[in-house]
Write a protein that holds these residues in place. Structure first.
Motif, short mmCIF file in Angstrom:
data_model
loop_
_atom_site.label_atom_id
_atom_site.label_comp_id
_atom_site.label_asym_id
_atom_site.label_seq_id
_atom_site.Cartn_x
_atom_site.Cartn_y
_atom_site.Cartn_z
N SER A 58 0.82 -1.22 0.00
CA SER A 58 0.00 0.00 0.00
C SER A 58 0.85 1.26 0.00
O SER A 58 0.34 2.34 -0.29
CB SER A 58 -0.92 0.01 1.22
OG SER A 58 -1.79 -1.11 1.22
N ALA A 59 2.12 1.14 0.34
CA ALA A 59 2.99 2.31 0.41
C ALA A 59 3.33 2.86 -0.97
O ALA A 59 3.70 4.03 -1.11
CB ALA A 59 4.28 1.96 1.15
N PHE A 60 3.19 2.03 -2.01
CA PHE A 60 3.50 2.47 -3.36
C PHE A 60 2.21 2.92 -4.07
O PHE A 60 1.16 2.33 -3.87
CB PHE A 60 4.13 1.33 -4.16
CG PHE A 60 5.49 0.93 -3.68
CD1 PHE A 60 6.62 1.57 -4.14
CD2 PHE A 60 5.63 -0.10 -2.75
CE1 PHE A 60 7.88 1.20 -3.69
CE2 PHE A 60 6.88 -0.47 -2.29
CZ PHE A 60 8.01 0.17 -2.76
N PRO A 61 2.29 3.95 -4.91
CA PRO A 61 1.12 4.38 -5.68
C PRO A 61 0.62 3.24 -6.56
O PRO A 61 1.41 2.59 -7.25
CB PRO A 61 1.64 5.55 -6.53
CG PRO A 61 2.85 6.04 -5.79
CD PRO A 61 3.45 4.82 -5.14
N SER A 62 -0.70 3.00 -6.53
CA SER A 62 -1.27 1.86 -7.25
C SER A 62 -1.05 1.96 -8.76
O SER A 62 -0.78 0.96 -9.42
CB SER A 62 -2.76 1.74 -6.95
OG SER A 62 -3.44 2.93 -7.29
N VAL A 63 -1.14 3.18 -9.29
CA VAL A 63 -0.95 3.34 -10.74
C VAL A 63 0.48 3.00 -11.14
O VAL A 63 0.73 2.38 -12.18
CB VAL A 63 -1.30 4.78 -11.17
CG1 VAL A 63 -0.99 4.99 -12.64
CG2 VAL A 63 -2.77 5.06 -10.92
N LEU A 64 1.46 3.38 -10.28
CA LEU A 64 2.86 3.07 -10.57
C LEU A 64 3.08 1.56 -10.57
O LEU A 64 3.76 1.01 -11.46
CB LEU A 64 3.76 3.73 -9.52
CG LEU A 64 5.27 3.46 -9.66
CD1 LEU A 64 5.77 3.97 -11.00
CD2 LEU A 64 6.03 4.11 -8.51
N LEU A 65 2.51 0.86 -9.58
CA LEU A 65 2.65 -0.59 -9.54
C LEU A 65 1.94 -1.23 -10.73
O LEU A 65 2.42 -2.23 -11.29
CB LEU A 65 2.06 -1.12 -8.24
CG LEU A 65 2.88 -0.86 -6.97
CD1 LEU A 65 2.13 -1.35 -5.75
CD2 LEU A 65 4.24 -1.55 -7.06
N ALA A 66 0.79 -0.66 -11.12
CA ALA A 66 0.07 -1.19 -12.29
C ALA A 66 0.93 -1.05 -13.54
O ALA A 66 0.97 -1.94 -14.40
CB ALA A 66 -1.26 -0.47 -12.46
N LEU A 67 1.63 0.08 -13.65
CA LEU A 67 2.52 0.28 -14.81
C LEU A 67 3.63 -0.76 -14.84
O LEU A 67 4.00 -1.25 -15.91
CB LEU A 67 3.12 1.69 -14.74
CG LEU A 67 2.19 2.85 -15.08
CD1 LEU A 67 2.87 4.18 -14.79
CD2 LEU A 67 1.78 2.79 -16.55
N ILE A 68 4.14 -1.11 -13.65
CA ILE A 68 5.19 -2.13 -13.59
C ILE A 68 4.63 -3.48 -14.04
O ILE A 68 5.25 -4.20 -14.83
CB ILE A 68 5.76 -2.22 -12.16
CG1 ILE A 68 6.47 -0.92 -11.78
CG2 ILE A 68 6.72 -3.41 -12.03
CD1 ILE A 68 6.92 -0.85 -10.34
N PHE A 69 3.43 -3.83 -13.53
CA PHE A 69 2.81 -5.09 -13.93
C PHE A 69 2.57 -5.13 -15.44
O PHE A 69 2.87 -6.13 -16.10
CB PHE A 69 1.48 -5.27 -13.20
CG PHE A 69 1.59 -5.90 -11.85
CD1 PHE A 69 2.08 -7.19 -11.70
CD2 PHE A 69 1.22 -5.20 -10.71
CE1 PHE A 69 2.19 -7.77 -10.45
CE2 PHE A 69 1.33 -5.76 -9.46
CZ PHE A 69 1.82 -7.06 -9.32
N ILE A 70 2.02 -4.04 -15.98
CA ILE A 70 1.70 -4.01 -17.41
C ILE A 70 2.96 -4.08 -18.26
O ILE A 70 2.99 -4.70 -19.32
CB ILE A 70 0.89 -2.74 -17.75
CG1 ILE A 70 -0.47 -2.78 -17.06
CG2 ILE A 70 0.69 -2.62 -19.25
CD1 ILE A 70 -1.34 -3.96 -17.44
N SER A 71 4.05 -3.45 -17.78
CA SER A 71 5.31 -3.51 -18.52
C SER A 71 5.85 -4.93 -18.58
O SER A 71 6.54 -5.30 -19.54
CB SER A 71 6.34 -2.57 -17.89
OG SER A 71 6.68 -3.01 -16.59
N LEU A 72 5.55 -5.73 -17.55
CA LEU A 72 6.00 -7.12 -17.52
C LEU A 72 5.05 -8.04 -18.31
O LEU A 72 5.50 -8.95 -19.01
CB LEU A 72 6.09 -7.61 -16.07
CG LEU A 72 7.14 -6.93 -15.20
CD1 LEU A 72 7.02 -7.40 -13.76
CD2 LEU A 72 8.55 -7.21 -15.73
N LEU A 73 3.75 -7.79 -18.17
CA LEU A 73 2.75 -8.66 -18.79
C LEU A 73 2.40 -8.26 -20.22
O LEU A 73 1.97 -9.09 -21.01
CB LEU A 73 1.46 -8.66 -17.96
CG LEU A 73 1.58 -9.14 -16.51
CD1 LEU A 73 0.27 -8.90 -15.76
CD2 LEU A 73 1.96 -10.61 -16.46
N GLY A 74 2.58 -6.97 -20.53
CA GLY A 74 2.18 -6.45 -21.83
C GLY A 74 0.80 -5.82 -21.75
O GLY A 74 0.01 -6.13 -20.86
#
Length: 268
Positions: free
Chosen positions: A114-130
């Motif tokens: 929860s300490a990280f911005p959700s949109v930033l983490l989503a960007l990391i996931f999407i960069s890995l998954l496509g």
């Protein structure tokens, strides 16, 4: 006898949300024109009786694309919230009721996530998954689990020491029955309130990801993708951005008013 005030927030929110849901459902089965049908004679055409919201740079009917895109955006948001609610409820219920070392470990992981911005983490996931609709559902759904887990955990802790729970334990009710039959129904309003807020966040997150080209991919319509396509035509065809933007505002406003209405109802 004191007369209860009318819950205007809940009423207006339900009306706006009903309009959104109806348009999304109808748009899945029928639209005035094909959402991907192009007409070179109507490129950036202004709103008219035949095309109330105008046409985009490919001559596609904006109303048809909004009706179809609302379904996509709402589907992504609904699946995202669904993942967060289901897994968050299970995790929050178990950790809140049993406590101990399991609660400490999971809640510390929860705090770290929860300490990280959700949109930033989503960007990391999407960069890995496509990019793509299914990947954004998975990425956002995972990120929504901690918030729902924390809410359910706090509700479980709040209710588990009350008399009706103690009575159920004395009567021999099992722990899972106490959690899911006796406690969680009493926390339903709080969970619904959180779900409506989560739905709004999911709509904004999906629109943001699609705007950046990391969410729903063309030619599938999406409100965020439409805003991204419209930015190059703001001066010559402002309706291209205005109507998708107003649609997002209507969705957010409707669910926000429902959330506020539920808070008022809970406080009574």
């Amino acid at each position: 006898m004191k007369r209860k005030k009318w819950n205007y927030n809940l009423t207006i929110g339900l009306i706006l949300t009903t309009i959104v849901v109806l348009m999304a459902v109808v748009g899945h089965f029928w639209t005035p024109y094909g959402p991907t049908d192009m007409n070179s004679m109507l490129k950036n055409a202004a709103p008219s009786l035949a095309h109330p919201f105008g046409n985009d740079n490919f001559g596609r009917d904006i109303l048809s694309r909004i009706m179809n895109g609302m379904g996509t955006t709402c589907f992504v948001a609904l699946c995202t919230v669904g993942i967060g609610v289901v897994f968050g409820t299970i995790i929050g219920a178990i950790t809140g009721f049993f406590g101990g070392w399991l609660d400490e470990i999971i809640m510390r992981l929860n705090d770290a996530l929860s300490a990280f911005p959700s949109v930033l983490l989503a960007l990391i996931f999407i960069s890995l998954l496509g990019p793509g609709r299914n990947n954004i559902i998975f990425a956002l759904g995972i990120l929504f689990i901690p918030s729902f887990a924390r809410i359910v955990r706090s509700e479980i802790i709040r209710y588990k020491e009350l008399e009706f729970v103690k009575s159920a334990q004395v009567m021999g009710a099992g722990k899972l029955r106490i959690i899911f039959v006796h406690i969680l129904p009493n926390a339903l309003v709080s969970m619904l309130t959180s779900a409506t807020v989560g739905f709004n966040n999911a709509v904004l997150a999906e629109a943001s990801m699609s705007y950046l080209g990391l969410g729903v991919q063309p030619p599938e319509p999406s409100l965020g993708l439409m805003l991204s396509d419209a930015q190059a035509f703001l001066q010559i065809a402002p309706w291209y951005a205005i109507f998708p933007g107003l649609t997002i505002v209507m969705i957010i406003l409707g669910f926000s008013m429902i959330s506020e209405g539920l808070r008022v109802y809970q406080a009574r």
